[in-house]
Design a protein around this motif. Structure first.
Motif, PDB file in Angstrom:
ATOM      1  N   SER A  94       0.853  -1.182   0.000  1.00 42.01           N
ATOM      2  CA  SER A  94       0.000   0.000   0.000  1.00 42.01           C
ATOM      3  C   SER A  94       0.896   1.241   0.000  1.00 42.01           C
ATOM      4  O   SER A  94       2.108   1.140   0.171  1.00 42.01           O
ATOM      5  CB  SER A  94      -0.876  -0.001   1.246  1.00 42.01           C
ATOM      6  N   GLY A  95       0.282   2.411  -0.195  1.00 40.16           N
ATOM      7  CA  GLY A  95       1.052   3.649  -0.234  1.00 40.16           C
ATOM      8  C   GLY A  95       1.831   3.892   1.049  1.00 40.16           C
ATOM      9  O   GLY A  95       2.997   4.275   1.027  1.00 40.16           O
ATOM     10  N   GLN A 154       2.797   1.647   3.253  1.00 41.03           N
ATOM     11  CA  GLN A 154       3.874   0.661   3.385  1.00 41.03           C
ATOM     12  C   GLN A 154       5.066   1.044   2.517  1.00 41.03           C
ATOM     13  O   GLN A 154       6.217   0.985   2.955  1.00 41.03           O
ATOM     14  CB  GLN A 154       3.368  -0.737   2.982  1.00 41.03           C
ATOM     15  N   GLY A 175      -1.308  11.273  -1.356  1.00 40.84           N
ATOM     16  CA  GLY A 175      -1.948  10.026  -1.747  1.00 40.84           C
ATOM     17  C   GLY A 175      -2.159   9.046  -0.615  1.00 40.84           C
ATOM     18  O   GLY A 175      -2.502   7.906  -0.849  1.00 40.84           O
ATOM     19  N   ASP A 186      -4.278   7.898   2.818  1.00 40.98           N
ATOM     20  CA  ASP A 186      -5.544   8.210   3.491  1.00 40.98           C
ATOM     21  C   ASP A 186      -5.260   8.625   4.939  1.00 40.98           C
ATOM     22  O   ASP A 186      -4.126   8.552   5.413  1.00 40.98           O
ATOM     23  CB  ASP A 186      -6.507   7.029   3.413  1.00 40.98           C
ATOM     24  N   SER A 228      -3.383   6.227   7.460  1.00 36.65           N
ATOM     25  CA  SER A 228      -1.977   6.004   7.104  1.00 36.65           C
ATOM     26  C   SER A 228      -1.138   7.238   7.365  1.00 36.65           C
ATOM     27  O   SER A 228       0.020   7.159   7.731  1.00 36.65           O
ATOM     28  CB  SER A 228      -1.813   5.614   5.642  1.00 36.65           C
ATOM     29  N   ARG A 285      -6.031  -9.548  -5.050  1.00 34.86           N
ATOM     30  CA  ARG A 285      -6.487  -9.411  -3.672  1.00 34.86           C
ATOM     31  C   ARG A 285      -6.469  -7.961  -3.240  1.00 34.86           C
ATOM     32  O   ARG A 285      -5.689  -7.164  -3.724  1.00 34.86           O
ATOM     33  CB  ARG A 285      -5.562 -10.206  -2.742  1.00 34.86           C
ATOM     34  N   LEU A 330      -5.441  -5.185  -0.586  1.00 31.88           N
ATOM     35  CA  LEU A 330      -4.297  -5.114   0.323  1.00 31.88           C
ATOM     36  C   LEU A 330      -4.723  -5.315   1.762  1.00 31.88           C
ATOM     37  O   LEU A 330      -4.004  -5.869   2.567  1.00 31.88           O
ATOM     38  CB  LEU A 330      -3.610  -3.755   0.175  1.00 31.88           C
ATOM     39  N   ASP A 350      -4.434  -8.588   3.679  1.00 28.27           N
ATOM     40  CA  ASP A 350      -3.156  -9.065   4.178  1.00 28.27           C
ATOM     41  C   ASP A 350      -2.963  -8.749   5.654  1.00 28.27           C
ATOM     42  O   ASP A 350      -1.914  -9.020   6.216  1.00 28.27           O
ATOM     43  CB  ASP A 350      -2.009  -8.447   3.390  1.00 28.27           C
ATOM     44  N   HIS A 388      -3.082  -5.680   6.974  1.00 26.47           N
ATOM     45  CA  HIS A 388      -2.531  -4.357   7.230  1.00 26.47           C
ATOM     46  C   HIS A 388      -3.608  -3.329   6.988  1.00 26.47           C
ATOM     47  O   HIS A 388      -4.262  -3.347   5.954  1.00 26.47           O
ATOM     48  CB  HIS A 388      -1.338  -4.083   6.336  1.00 26.47           C
ATOM     49  N   GLU A 389      -3.769  -2.448   7.948  1.00 27.70           N
ATOM     50  CA  GLU A 389      -4.926  -1.575   7.856  1.00 27.70           C
ATOM     51  C   GLU A 389      -4.730  -0.444   6.853  1.00 27.70           C
ATOM     52  O   GLU A 389      -5.677   0.102   6.363  1.00 27.70           O
ATOM     53  CB  GLU A 389      -5.311  -1.012   9.241  1.00 27.70           C
ATOM     54  N   ASP A 390      -3.447  -0.119   6.546  1.00 23.97           N
ATOM     55  CA  ASP A 390      -3.293   1.031   5.662  1.00 23.97           C
ATOM     56  C   ASP A 390      -3.456   0.608   4.208  1.00 23.97           C
ATOM     57  O   ASP A 390      -3.209  -0.520   3.812  1.00 23.97           O
ATOM     58  CB  ASP A 390      -1.985   1.769   5.889  1.00 23.97           C
ATOM     59  N   CYS A 391      -3.864   1.591   3.426  1.00 25.16           N
ATOM     60  CA  CYS A 391      -4.307   1.293   2.079  1.00 25.16           C
ATOM     61  C   CYS A 391      -3.943   2.456   1.180  1.00 25.16           C
ATOM     62  O   CYS A 391      -3.999   3.604   1.602  1.00 25.16           O
ATOM     63  CB  CYS A 391      -5.821   1.115   2.102  1.00 25.16           C
ATOM     64  N   ALA A 392      -3.526   2.146  -0.046  1.00 23.61           N
ATOM     65  CA  ALA A 392      -3.120   3.224  -0.951  1.00 23.61           C
ATOM     66  C   ALA A 392      -4.289   4.139  -1.256  1.00 23.61           C
ATOM     67  O   ALA A 392      -5.415   3.685  -1.422  1.00 23.61           O
ATOM     68  CB  ALA A 392      -2.574   2.636  -2.246  1.00 23.61           C
ATOM     69  N   GLY A 393      -4.025   5.428  -1.311  1.00 26.51           N
ATOM     70  CA  GLY A 393      -5.069   6.401  -1.596  1.00 26.51           C
ATOM     71  C   GLY A 393      -5.199   6.640  -3.084  1.00 26.51           C
ATOM     72  O   GLY A 393      -4.441   6.126  -3.875  1.00 26.51           O
TER      73      GLY A 393
END
Lengths: 257, 298
Positions: free
Chosen positions: A141-142, A144, A169, A171, A174, B286, B288, B291, B293-298
């Motif tokens: 993810s961003g 990570q 980018g 949220d 994060s 899948r 993210l 997996d 992990h709570e964070d997610c790409a925006g």
């Protein structure tokens, strides 16, 4: 000469592209353990200042680290680029990206020594990405990926970090997580972090210092003074800052140093 | 089984075929390596323009020195360098972007090259340069290919870490004291060397296939930079060799068969490889968050 604790000093810095100065007459003093936001509207010279620090642009004035010109301390400075510019489908694992931090120290051909591997391990542990080691970066993810880039910067052995828009980018959860981490990271280890920011509502309570630019220096210093509503209005103009300021001034009241 | 054996060994009794096989394997290895770097650095279109822009250099060299290999090589190299410099000027001094500058330049140069070459060379020679003729290679051509492959292998081995950083993250490369501009220039230079070397075998137009197809095929199979380079070199060597044999037995142009064979391998990989389309359709990617992990790409 700078005081012992004032690790990073900008002394009347003017940096230019060609003959046109992009940012001028910047003076600021940052002590060890400061997390500093570089703020300003588009074209205010935020990235230019980072480039001058990296020695990529000619500049007048002085940038000092521990009283010596920054160019003599190049290895103490690590640059963390914007995530947007990276190809996340690139065939690399998390561990391989962090290991890139050692390339400069070991050169083109030499193998990794035990000390190099230890530096990579320590960086991975500190950023809490141990369970992601073998994961391809395409499956991050961003937030990570941002931590992986920070770990790579840490593995270089630097203690001054230049972050180009690290929060873009991400949220809200994060962002919080990253900012918490940056805060601990900076204060616990006497590092200095300069981060170019776009969003003013991320300032408090995380950042200790701010550098506000509008091609010239608007203000620099502890965040409550340098990024006060008046100063931000001066930098961003009344219209732009108006919707942001009420939220900011609420958050600003909670700043503890 | 013995038919297969014969299919492979019978052509080798011919001296020119044995030489063509060596050249094909070398070009396949070299092209796969160069292609991988070009693809990962997003320079494949620039390399394509280079390939076309070489033609006037070769044509002028032909006009001046006749079909001398060294002259053709230098002519092609000069044309490539002039193209790079001219497009850099166009990009800096006009509002055109880099890809547009290259695109505009290479069609002009290709037109000039085709016109000159048609006046000085026999029509057979022209198609030769456009589409290649690996069966007509001389010993000197083979030595040239061997030299270029050696240069490429040495450059990749010595510059491995620089190449990796330059392709993945130029900003960090530069900040870590890397010679980013030098690396970029070296990539383009080695690409031009390989293009000129591949010219005799597969021609201006198809040379790029020898670079790009193994690289994109490898990208569909590999998750590591090193394995991707290795796989691309292997695919390049094996795929173009298969093409060479098909060309011999079916009496078809060598360049078209080599690139066609690489093309088939690529299409099969794109369809059924681990990062191919079938996998995507059968098993959707899948999220993210699954997996843990709570964070997610925006």
């Amino acid at each position: 000469m700078a005081h012992h604790h004032d690790l990073l000093v900008f002394d009347n810095v003017t940096a230019s592209y060609g003959r046109r100065p992009a940012v001028h007459h910047v003076s600021a003093v940052l002590p060890c353990g400061s997390l500093c936001a570089i703020l300003g509207p588009n074209g205010a010279g935020k990235s230019t200042l980072l480039k001058a620090m990296m020695g990529w642009l000619p500049f007048e004035g002085r940038i000092l680290i521990d009283g010596l010109p920054a160019v003599q301390h190049r290895r103490r400075i690590a640059y963390v680029p914007q995530r947007d510019g990276l190809d996340t489908d690139f065939p690399l694992t998390v561990e391989e990206v962090v290991a890139q931090g050692r390339f400069q120290a070991i050169g083109a051909l030499a193998g990794f020594t035990a000390a190099d591997r230890a530096a990579v391990d320590a960086a991975i542990q500190e950023l809490g990405i141990d369970d992601l080691r073998q994961r391809p970066i395409s499956r991050l993810s961003g937030g990570q990926l941002q931590r992986v880039l920070l770990a790579r910067a840490l593995a270089t052995g630097a203690d001054i970090f230049l972050l180009d828009e690290p929060l873009n980018g991400l949220d809200v959860p994060s962002r919080r997580e990253l900012l918490d981490q940056l805060r601990r990271w900076t204060t616990d280890h006497e590092r200095i972090v300069l981060a170019v920011l776009h969003d003013l509502d991320c300032l408090a309570p995380w950042f200790s210092h701010a550098l506000v630019l509008r091609t010239h220096l608007v203000a620099a210093g502890p965040v409550a003074e340098a990024a006060s509503p008046e100063r931000l209005r001066e930098a961003f103009g009344a219209e732009v800052a108006a919707p942001v300021l009420p939220r900011f001034s609420l958050a600003g009241a909670t700043v503890r140093r | 089984m013995s038919e297969m054996f014969l299919w492979l060994t019978e052509p080798m009794s011919q001296r020119f075929m044995a030489r063509a096989l060596v050249v094909t394997v070398l070009l396949g290895i070299s092209g796969g390596l160069v292609g991988s770097v070009l693809v990962l650095r997003r320079l494949s279109l620039v390399a394509d323009s280079f390939g076309h822009a070489l033609l006037p250099g070769i044509a002028i060299a032909y006009l001046v020195a006749g079909p001398s290999l060294v002259a053709l090589f230098l002519g092609g190299l000069t044309a490539g360098l002039i193209t790079a410099a001219a497009s850099a000027l166009l990009t800096r001094l006009t509002r055109l972007k880099e890809d547009a500058s290259f695109g505009a330049l290479f069609v002009c140069l290709f037109a000039v090259g085709a016109a000159i070459l048609s006046r000085v060379a026999a029509p057979a020679d022209l198609t030769h340069y456009l589409f290649g003729n690996i069966l007509g290679l001389g010993a000197a051509d083979a030595r040239l290919v061997a030299l270029v492959t050696t240069i490429t292998l040495v450059a990749v081995a010595l510059g491995y870490r620089s190449l990796l950083l330059e392709c993945f993250d130029r900003g960090f490369h530069r900040s870590a004291g890397g010679a980013s501009v030098m690396t970029h220039v070296c990539i383009l230079l080695v690409a031009v060397l390989n293009l000129v070397a591949a010219l005799q075998a597969v021609g201006v137009v198809l040379a790029l296939g020898l670079f790009i197809l193994p690289a994109v095929t490898a990208a569909l199979w590999c998750d590591r930079f090193a394995t991707q380079l290795f796989t691309a070199a292997t695919v390049g060597a094996v795929g173009s060799t298969i093409g060479l044999f098909i060309s011999y037995h079916a009496n078809l142009p060598s360049g078209a068969c080599m690139v066609g064979s690489l093309g088939v391998i690529f299409l099969l990989s794109a369809l059924a490889g681990p990062h191919g389309m079938l996998v995507r359709l059968v098993r959707p990617p899948r999220h993210l968050t699954e997996d843990g992990h709570e964070d997610c790409a925006g």
